[in-house]
Write a protein that holds these residues in place. Sequence first.
Motif, PDB file in Angstrom:
ATOM      1  N   ILE A 170      52.606  58.155  54.707  1.00 22.69           N
ATOM      2  CA  ILE A 170      53.284  58.715  53.724  1.00 22.69           C
ATOM      3  C   ILE A 170      54.456  57.173  53.343  1.00 22.69           C
ATOM      4  CG2 ILE A 170      54.966  60.181  53.109  1.00 22.69           C
ATOM      5  CD1 ILE A 170      53.963  61.455  55.603  1.00 22.69           C
ATOM      6  N   GLU A 171      54.732  57.308  51.986  1.00 18.13           N
ATOM      7  CA  GLU A 171      55.639  55.853  50.821  1.00 18.13           C
ATOM      8  C   GLU A 171      56.065  56.968  50.075  1.00 18.13           C
ATOM      9  OE1 GLU A 171      54.706  52.789  48.159  1.00 18.13           O
ATOM     10  OE2 GLU A 171      54.309  52.107  50.641  1.00 18.13           O
ATOM     11  N   ALA A 172      57.547  56.802  51.024  1.00 17.73           N
ATOM     12  CA  ALA A 172      58.726  57.357  50.187  1.00 17.73           C
ATOM     13  C   ALA A 172      59.521  56.525  49.484  1.00 17.73           C
ATOM     14  CB  ALA A 172      59.530  58.382  50.628  1.00 17.73           C
ATOM     15  N   THR A 173      60.176  56.098  48.375  1.00 18.57           N
ATOM     16  CA  THR A 173      61.008  55.440  47.543  1.00 18.57           C
ATOM     17  C   THR A 173      62.256  55.963  47.680  1.00 18.57           C
ATOM     18  OG1 THR A 173      59.545  53.699  47.254  1.00 18.57           O
ATOM     19  CG2 THR A 173      62.069  53.637  46.271  1.00 18.57           C
ATOM     20  N   TYR A 174      63.303  55.940  48.051  1.00 21.24           N
ATOM     21  CA  TYR A 174      64.759  56.520  47.655  1.00 21.24           C
ATOM     22  C   TYR A 174      66.148  55.473  47.713  1.00 21.24           C
ATOM     23  CZ  TYR A 174      68.965  59.555  47.631  1.00 21.24           C
ATOM     24  OH  TYR A 174      70.476  60.216  48.290  1.00 21.24           O
ATOM     25  N   GLN A 175      66.517  54.930  46.462  1.00 22.08           N
ATOM     26  CA  GLN A 175      67.403  54.307  46.163  1.00 22.08           C
ATOM     27  C   GLN A 175      67.004  52.706  45.983  1.00 22.08           C
ATOM     28  OE1 GLN A 175      71.390  56.097  48.339  1.00 22.08           O
ATOM     29  NE2 GLN A 175      71.650  57.365  46.298  1.00 22.08           N
ATOM     30  N   GLY A 176      65.846  52.505  45.555  1.00 21.50           N
ATOM     31  CA  GLY A 176      65.130  51.300  45.732  1.00 21.50           C
ATOM     32  C   GLY A 176      65.332  50.894  47.782  1.00 21.50           C
ATOM     33  N   LYS A 208      62.225  51.861  50.676  1.00 20.19           N
ATOM     34  CA  LYS A 208      61.084  52.820  51.139  1.00 20.19           C
ATOM     35  C   LYS A 208      60.892  52.586  52.558  1.00 20.19           C
ATOM     36  CE  LYS A 208      57.925  49.494  47.942  1.00 20.19           C
ATOM     37  NZ  LYS A 208      57.499  50.419  46.897  1.00 20.19           N
ATOM     38  N   TYR A 209      60.111  54.276  52.560  1.00 19.86           N
ATOM     39  CA  TYR A 209      60.232  54.478  53.503  1.00 19.86           C
ATOM     40  C   TYR A 209      58.236  54.298  54.169  1.00 19.86           C
ATOM     41  CZ  TYR A 209      65.057  55.962  53.275  1.00 19.86           C
ATOM     42  OH  TYR A 209      66.784  55.280  53.134  1.00 19.86           O
ATOM     43  N   ASN A 210      57.859  54.249  54.730  1.00 19.90           N
ATOM     44  CA  ASN A 210      56.516  54.225  55.545  1.00 19.90           C
ATOM     45  C   ASN A 210      56.527  55.653  57.107  1.00 19.90           C
ATOM     46  OD1 ASN A 210      54.785  52.613  53.345  1.00 19.90           O
ATOM     47  ND2 ASN A 210      56.533  51.537  54.032  1.00 19.90           N
ATOM     48  N   TRP A 211      55.379  56.076  57.305  1.00 13.54           N
ATOM     49  CA  TRP A 211      54.906  57.082  57.919  1.00 13.54           C
ATOM     50  C   TRP A 211      53.457  56.958  58.055  1.00 13.54           C
ATOM     51  CZ3 TRP A 211      59.074  59.263  54.675  1.00 13.54           C
ATOM     52  CH2 TRP A 211      60.796  59.291  55.390  1.00 13.54           C
ATOM     53  N   ARG A 212      53.324  57.615  59.704  1.00 12.35           N
ATOM     54  CA  ARG A 212      51.772  57.349  59.671  1.00 12.35           C
ATOM     55  C   ARG A 212      50.949  57.735  60.939  1.00 12.35           C
ATOM     56  NH1 ARG A 212      47.111  53.772  57.644  1.00 12.35           N
ATOM     57  NH2 ARG A 212      45.173  54.199  58.889  1.00 12.35           N
ATOM     58  N   TYR A 213      50.697  59.655  61.052  1.00 11.65           N
ATOM     59  CA  TYR A 213      50.835  60.346  61.802  1.00 11.65           C
ATOM     60  C   TYR A 213      49.263  60.635  61.605  1.00 11.65           C
ATOM     61  CZ  TYR A 213      51.610  63.852  58.911  1.00 11.65           C
ATOM     62  OH  TYR A 213      51.736  64.898  58.533  1.00 11.65           O
ATOM     63  N   ASP A 214      48.178  61.253  62.910  1.00 15.36           N
ATOM     64  CA  ASP A 214      47.249  62.129  63.233  1.00 15.36           C
ATOM     65  C   ASP A 214      47.479  63.428  62.200  1.00 15.36           C
ATOM     66  OD1 ASP A 214      45.620  59.793  63.331  1.00 15.36           O
ATOM     67  OD2 ASP A 214      45.518  60.122  65.613  1.00 15.36           O
ATOM     68  N   ASN A 246      54.060  58.858  47.686  1.00 15.40           N
ATOM     69  CA  ASN A 246      52.868  58.686  47.808  1.00 15.40           C
ATOM     70  C   ASN A 246      52.166  59.474  49.298  1.00 15.40           C
ATOM     71  OD1 ASN A 246      50.474  57.590  48.225  1.00 15.40           O
ATOM     72  ND2 ASN A 246      50.443  58.637  46.148  1.00 15.40           N
ATOM     73  N   VAL A 247      51.022  60.098  49.441  1.00 18.20           N
ATOM     74  CA  VAL A 247      50.205  60.731  50.684  1.00 18.20           C
ATOM     75  C   VAL A 247      48.886  60.121  50.262  1.00 18.20           C
ATOM     76  CG1 VAL A 247      49.404  62.228  52.038  1.00 18.20           C
ATOM     77  CG2 VAL A 247      52.292  62.310  50.751  1.00 18.20           C
ATOM     78  N   LYS A 248      48.956  59.677  51.255  1.00 17.48           N
ATOM     79  CA  LYS A 248      47.225  59.614  51.564  1.00 17.48           C
ATOM     80  C   LYS A 248      46.546  60.021  52.189  1.00 17.48           C
ATOM     81  CE  LYS A 248      47.178  54.935  49.362  1.00 17.48           C
ATOM     82  NZ  LYS A 248      48.370  55.343  48.109  1.00 17.48           N
TER      83      LYS A 248
END
Length: 410
Positions: A126-132, A134-140, A88-90
């Motif tokens: 950004i929120e990604a889920t892989y093999q249970g 969660k990974y989060n990134w945020r940038y301008d 998911n991307v916001k």
Amino acid sequence: MKNKNILSSLSLAILISLTGVVAPNAVAASSPAAEQAEPEKGPHRGRMLREGDFAIELSIFETGVPPEFRVWATNEGQPIDPAKVSLNVKLIRLGDGTDDINFNAQGDFLRGDMVIYEPHSFVVAIEATYQGKKYNWRYDNFEGRTTIEQAVADAMEINTEIAGPATIHQTIPAYGKLSLPVGAKRNIAARFDGEITKLHVNFGEIVKKGQTLFTVESNESLKPYVIKAPINGVITQLFANAGEQTNGKTLLTITNFNRHIAKLAVYPSDYSKVKLETPVTLNIEGHENPLVGEVSFIEPSVRDDQARMVWVELADAELAEGNFVKANIEVATIDVPLAVKRVGLQSFRDFTVVYAKVGKQYEVRMLELGRAGGEWIEVLGGLKTGTEYVTDNSYILKADIEKSGASHDH
């Protein structure tokens, strides 16, 4: 590349001169930002985001399709089946809410489910889920954005208005000059020949209807009679004096300057657009303020250059016969739900834009434009009703953004 939002040195100098001190926020906004490291690019020219062995490449794809996100995922450098990744991307936009984008597997990539409209300027979460996990990134990811303190904006006369409905007046230009109407000049002669025994007026004198102009002694009856002014006006010609015979000649001319006719040339492509009572705005040489009137007569014949003369009557004693006239004849009045003032328009990349204002931040809004007339132009897309946008001196923002080197980063 992130827009560094650097105020010009001129902006800062004005702020200092106004206040004598520089507010902490102003310093932060106008100090050169630390150089940002160029983000890592992936094989699809997208932005690489990594955490441990897991990585995604996020790219705005717009070849043959409206702009959309496409994402490729890897683990330990090896491609991952996109169906095994939840993403998911916001996109958090300046003053325009948040775009919430979900993704579906397609071939070897994940494809976003909505178009990414311009400007491509937002905080990306950004929120990604892989093999249970969660990974989060945020940038301008900013473009076409700058920050200016309100005191500086006021000093530089950067004015704003709220975008909304407007009435567009479409016009055609026309040119001509002022004439006097029929009957404005009256030549005065004696009804019966005789000797002028008294001249009651002088050249250049203002006279009123019924005022005595001459006393004449008739050659036949030897009785005196008077000649009176048939209209209000000014004595613009005087051909006789006391002691002279009238001899059937013109004795003087009275001219009424209270009304004029602007005779405007309209050419064949515009004949059908001009009707009686059509509103007209006129700028007259030697006259400071524009005048307004309406079409009172359209000559049935045309000149040698195929122009048809359109008349506009004006009641203004300060005008002068022969003055040149530049006019705008209104041919359509259109109410539109959303418009902006044309003075605020600027170019940005291949777009025509205005600058939206949110707090002390300003950002481009790419416009789809419609009909134009007078100071307004219709907006068909790219701007929301109720947006505060820059009208006067928008070029200052354009220069500041170009100086900061804002890019179109995908």
